[in-house]
Design a protein around this motif. Structure first.
Motif, mmCIF file in Angstrom:
data_model
loop_
_atom_site.group_PDB
_atom_site.id
_atom_site.type_symbol
_atom_site.label_atom_id
_atom_site.label_comp_id
_atom_site.label_asym_id
_atom_site.label_seq_id
_atom_site.Cartn_x
_atom_site.Cartn_y
_atom_site.Cartn_z
ATOM 1 N N ALA A 52 22.673 38.718 39.306
ATOM 2 C CA ALA A 52 22.874 36.441 38.747
ATOM 3 C C ALA A 52 21.750 35.609 39.346
ATOM 4 O O ALA A 52 21.174 34.735 39.419
ATOM 5 C CB ALA A 52 23.942 36.286 38.575
ATOM 6 N N ARG A 53 21.584 35.841 40.164
ATOM 7 C CA ARG A 53 20.853 35.340 41.537
ATOM 8 C C ARG A 53 19.606 34.836 41.451
ATOM 9 O O ARG A 53 18.192 34.788 42.048
ATOM 10 C CB ARG A 53 21.356 35.330 43.011
ATOM 11 N N GLY A 54 19.104 36.642 41.066
ATOM 12 C CA GLY A 54 17.360 36.716 40.725
ATOM 13 C C GLY A 54 16.950 38.483 40.519
ATOM 14 O O GLY A 54 18.304 39.023 40.009
ATOM 15 N N LEU A 55 15.919 38.503 41.127
ATOM 16 C CA LEU A 55 15.835 40.149 41.014
ATOM 17 C C LEU A 55 15.002 40.367 42.232
ATOM 18 O O LEU A 55 14.249 40.106 42.952
ATOM 19 C CB LEU A 55 14.728 40.335 40.289
ATOM 20 N N ILE A 56 15.555 41.817 43.077
ATOM 21 C CA ILE A 56 15.388 42.359 43.453
ATOM 22 C C ILE A 56 14.696 43.813 43.465
ATOM 23 O O ILE A 56 14.940 44.431 42.883
ATOM 24 C CB ILE A 56 17.015 42.502 44.603
ATOM 25 N N LEU A 57 13.817 44.345 44.245
ATOM 26 C CA LEU A 57 12.768 45.469 44.178
ATOM 27 C C LEU A 57 13.649 46.552 44.503
ATOM 28 O O LEU A 57 14.277 46.773 45.057
ATOM 29 C CB LEU A 57 11.566 44.846 44.973
ATOM 30 N N THR A 58 13.546 47.495 43.736
ATOM 31 C CA THR A 58 14.011 48.991 44.210
ATOM 32 C C THR A 58 13.125 49.318 45.173
ATOM 33 O O THR A 58 11.426 48.776 45.537
ATOM 34 C CB THR A 58 13.849 49.751 43.298
ATOM 35 N N GLU A 59 13.460 50.794 45.466
ATOM 36 C CA GLU A 59 12.960 51.597 46.212
ATOM 37 C C GLU A 59 10.887 52.039 45.566
ATOM 38 O O GLU A 59 10.234 51.599 46.202
ATOM 39 C CB GLU A 59 13.153 52.648 47.341
ATOM 40 N N GLN A 60 11.334 52.310 44.530
ATOM 41 C CA GLN A 60 9.931 52.569 43.599
ATOM 42 C C GLN A 60 9.340 51.149 43.503
ATOM 43 O O GLN A 60 8.265 51.062 43.681
ATOM 44 C CB GLN A 60 10.407 53.409 42.483
ATOM 45 N N GLY A 61 10.152 49.899 43.030
ATOM 46 C CA GLY A 61 9.349 48.536 43.193
ATOM 47 C C GLY A 61 8.950 48.262 44.524
ATOM 48 O O GLY A 61 7.128 47.435 44.660
ATOM 49 N N GLU A 62 9.118 48.777 45.989
ATOM 50 C CA GLU A 62 8.528 48.326 47.090
ATOM 51 C C GLU A 62 7.270 48.722 47.092
ATOM 52 O O GLU A 62 6.148 48.725 48.041
ATOM 53 C CB GLU A 62 9.859 48.550 48.064
ATOM 54 N N LEU A 63 6.733 50.374 46.993
ATOM 55 C CA LEU A 63 5.725 50.650 46.894
ATOM 56 C C LEU A 63 5.078 50.467 46.245
ATOM 57 O O LEU A 63 3.964 50.329 46.279
ATOM 58 C CB LEU A 63 6.005 52.693 46.725
ATOM 59 N N LEU A 64 5.812 50.008 45.125
ATOM 60 C CA LEU A 64 4.552 49.586 44.061
ATOM 61 C C LEU A 64 3.483 48.067 44.174
ATOM 62 O O LEU A 64 2.904 47.434 43.728
ATOM 63 C CB LEU A 64 4.522 48.888 42.231
ATOM 64 N N PHE A 65 4.606 47.347 45.028
ATOM 65 C CA PHE A 65 3.882 45.997 44.800
ATOM 66 C C PHE A 65 3.849 45.896 46.558
ATOM 67 O O PHE A 65 2.756 45.163 46.315
ATOM 68 C CB PHE A 65 5.616 45.331 45.613
#
Length: 298
Positions: A52-65
């Motif tokens: 509800a408060r927004g989006l948080i990167l997953t571990e795979q998302g952190e790697l891509l970011f």
């Protein structure tokens, strides 16, 4: 991978919101959401945890970011190099150095740089943290030790020492110490033990603190130490370059000083041909030569 999708992903990861990313990208929230879903499907991973408060990167998302951050920085560096291929010196130059050197030596001399390049935009970042030049956290750095990072062009500008200074008014009232026993009757103004400072300065302060000092004033940067000295509060541990702009200050116990501290200018190899960097480098070099000449005539 599709660059448009990566660009949208990077914006969403930065903003933590589909709506805010859409505002920046001038896209609707639904369009941003579709692109993120398409990217996740193409990679067969989930890139964000949604709540509800927004989006948080997953571990795979952190790697891509991490990867897209590096891509953005490289693109910014390339854009800077393209701009620097044009005639004239203008645009933004991000310079980082310590709070003490930046406030006491560099900032008062920037008028000479602006006089020659009035369209230059200097972003002066004063902090003790060493910024990552290859990752473009800054364009140019002036540091009180030789940089250890690879792919940097570095130039040794000068050597400085930490010495003891006081105002004539303070010494007239309290006397000028000539021995450590006499020094113990004075107030010592110096940086706090836990403050980031050059090792040579810290060693000098530690040496002084081994003797009984009647009173102390500790500050977390040399600008604060200087203000204490200028306001006749005591005897301060200060870098010797301050005497050029404050020649009325008197050196105390001239046999007592720190070891030499090297001052280096550094910038990334990829900015070797930058006109802005060259203009700043030449300006600093000229000011250093003038500073050296003034010390030789003392």
């Amino acid at each position: 991978m599709d660059w448009d999708k990566l660009r949208i992903f990077h914006s969403v990861a930065e903003k933590g919101s589909l709506t805010h990313a859409g505002d920046v990208l001038h896209l609707s929230q639904s369009a941003v959401s579709r692109q993120i879903r398409a990217l996740e499907e193409s990679l067969s991973v989930t890139l964000f945890h949604r709540h509800a408060r927004g989006l948080i990167l997953t571990e795979q998302g952190e790697l891509l970011f991490d990867a897209t951050q590096q891509m953005v920085k490289r693109l910014e560096a390339t854009a800077a190099r393209i701009r620097d291929s044009e005639d004239g010196v203008f645009g933004e130059l991000r310079v980082t150095t310590t709070t003490g050197f930046g406030t006491l030596w560099l900032a008062p001399r920037l008028a000479n740089l602006y006089k020659n390049y009035p369209s230059l935009k200097i972003d002066l970042m004063l902090e003790e943290r060493v910024l990552d030049l290859p990752m473009r956290e800054a364009d140019v750095a002036i540091r009180m030790k030789e940089p250890s990072q690879a792919d940097l062009i570095r130039r040794r500008l000068m050597n400085i020492r930490m010495r003891l200074y006081a105002s004539p008014e303070y010494l007239a009232e309290h006397g000028t110490p000539s021995t450590m026993d006499e020094f113990g009757n004075h107030r010592l103004i110096c940086q706090q033990a836990g403050a980031a400072q050059v090792a040579a300065g810290a060693e000098l302060v530690n040496q002084l603190m081994t003797h009984a000092v009647a009173s102390t004033l500790t500050v977390n940067n040399y600008f604060g130490v200087l203000q204490g000295v200028l306001n006749h509060l005591g005897i301060g541990v200060l870098p010797d370059y301050i005497i050029e702009d404050f020649p009325h200050l008197q050196r105390v116990m001239p046999d007592l000083e720190s070891g030499e501290v090297p001052v280096f200018l550094a910038y990334p190899e990829e900015l070797r041909h930058s006109k802005r960097v060259a203009a700043f480098r030449d300006f600093v070099t000229d000011e250093i030569f003038a500073f050296r000449r003034s010390r030789q005539t003392e």
